[in-house]
Design an enzyme around this catalytic site. Structure first.
Site, PDB file in Angstrom:
ATOM      1  N   GLY A   1       0.798  -1.266  -0.043  1.00  0.00           N
ATOM      2  CA  GLY A   1       0.029  -0.126   0.043  1.00  0.00           C
ATOM      3  C   GLY A   1       0.976   1.415   0.177  1.00  0.00           C
TER       4      GLY A   1
ATOM      5  CD  GLN B   1       3.615   5.746   2.780  1.00  0.00           C
ATOM      6  OE1 GLN B   1       2.557   5.274   2.432  1.00  0.00           O
ATOM      7  NE2 GLN B   1       4.536   4.995   3.310  1.00  0.00           N
TER       8      GLN B   1
ATOM      9  CB  CYS C   1       5.620   2.065   7.487  1.00  0.00           C
ATOM     10  SG  CYS C   1       5.061   3.570   6.622  1.00  0.00           S
ATOM     11  CG  LEU C   2       7.003   1.571   1.073  1.00  0.00           C
ATOM     12  CD1 LEU C   2       6.439   1.758  -0.275  1.00  0.00           C
ATOM     13  CD2 LEU C   2       7.938   0.407   0.899  1.00  0.00           C
TER      14      LEU C   2
ATOM     15  CG  HIS D   1      -0.045   0.689   7.557  1.00  0.00           C
ATOM     16  ND1 HIS D   1       0.956   0.239   8.253  1.00  0.00           N
ATOM     17  CD2 HIS D   1       0.377   1.807   6.752  1.00  0.00           C
ATOM     18  CE1 HIS D   1       2.129   0.905   7.870  1.00  0.00           C
ATOM     19  NE2 HIS D   1       1.818   1.795   6.963  1.00  0.00           N
ATOM     20  CD  GLU D   2      -0.591   2.257   3.031  1.00  0.00           C
ATOM     21  OE1 GLU D   2      -0.441   3.358   2.698  1.00  0.00           O
ATOM     22  OE2 GLU D   2      -0.200   1.250   3.283  1.00  0.00           O
TER      23      GLU D   2
ATOM     24  CG  HIS E   1       0.459   6.744   5.844  1.00  0.00           C
ATOM     25  ND1 HIS E   1       1.574   7.011   6.385  1.00  0.00           N
ATOM     26  CD2 HIS E   1       0.786   5.469   5.425  1.00  0.00           C
ATOM     27  CE1 HIS E   1       2.604   5.816   6.402  1.00  0.00           C
ATOM     28  NE2 HIS E   1       1.995   5.032   5.973  1.00  0.00           N
TER      29      HIS E   1
HETATM   30 NI    NI Z   1       3.064   3.234   5.884  1.00  0.00          NI
END
Ligand code: NI
Length: 186
Positions: A45, A50, A98-99, A140-141, A144
């Site tokens: 995701g 991000q 997480c990226l 999670h997304e 953000h």
């Molecule tokens: Ni993340």
């Protein structure tokens, strides 16, 4: 085109993202770039903040969960202006990454089910409920877009143990295989 990924320490990751409308400039291209960035970075995701865009949009490809949940085989969705209606169900633990937090993985507890209203890439409205792996990634997304990162759910002790790693990330002292945007810290 791949975007550089914003990482911990970037103030944008802590801001509430803004809604967009269908006239958002180059929306189709932005979505395509987000997919490209996500796949290249091996993410499941990716949320717009991000990649440096303060807008309410994320993409999810949960097909890697199809081993355990076959219905996820074709799960590839764009969520625009999502609104969580309800988070319910039993809490369970999953090891999340997480990226924007390279080299960190932690066990995170979240409820199982999320009911969400959103627009897809054609600005068609949907209201759906997700659980299991997809429900997890969506929560999670969505976080953000609210300026929340999974480390916010950790105990004070766990957080203390991550302090130096987080500091290194914020200084750009990490080398994931994808390109990151090093935060400008004043
Ligand atoms: Ni993340």
């Amino acid at each position: 085109m791949k975007y550089p990924v914003t990482v911990y320490g970037d103030p944008l990751l802590r801001k509430k993202a803004k809604e967009i409308d269908k006239n958002y400039p180059n929306l189709e291209q932005v979505i395509e770039n987000m997919w490209e960035t996500m796949y290249y970075s091996d993410g499941v995701g990716l949320a717009a903040p991000q990649v440096g865009l303060p807008i309410r949009m994320f993409v999810v490809d949960a097909s890697s969960g199809a081993d355990e949940e076959p219905e996820l085989a074709d799960f590839r969705k764009v969520f625009i202006n999502p609104e969580i209606i309800e988070i319910t169900g039993e809490e369970w633990v999953m090891n999340e990454g997480c990226l924007s937090l390279p080299e960190i993985r932690e066990d995170i507890t979240r409820p199982d089910e999320v009911a969400i209203r959103y627009f897809d890439e054609n600005f068609t409205e949907h209201e759906e409920t997700y659980k299991g792996f997809a429900g997890r990634v969506i929560q999670h997304e969505y976080d953000h877009l609210e300026g929340i990162l999974f480390i916010d759910y950790l105990s004070p002790l766990r957080k203390r143990l991550l302090k130096s790693k987080l500091l290194n990330i914020s200084k750009g002292k990490v080398q994931p295989h994808y390109k990151i945007k090093i935060p400008v810290n004043k």
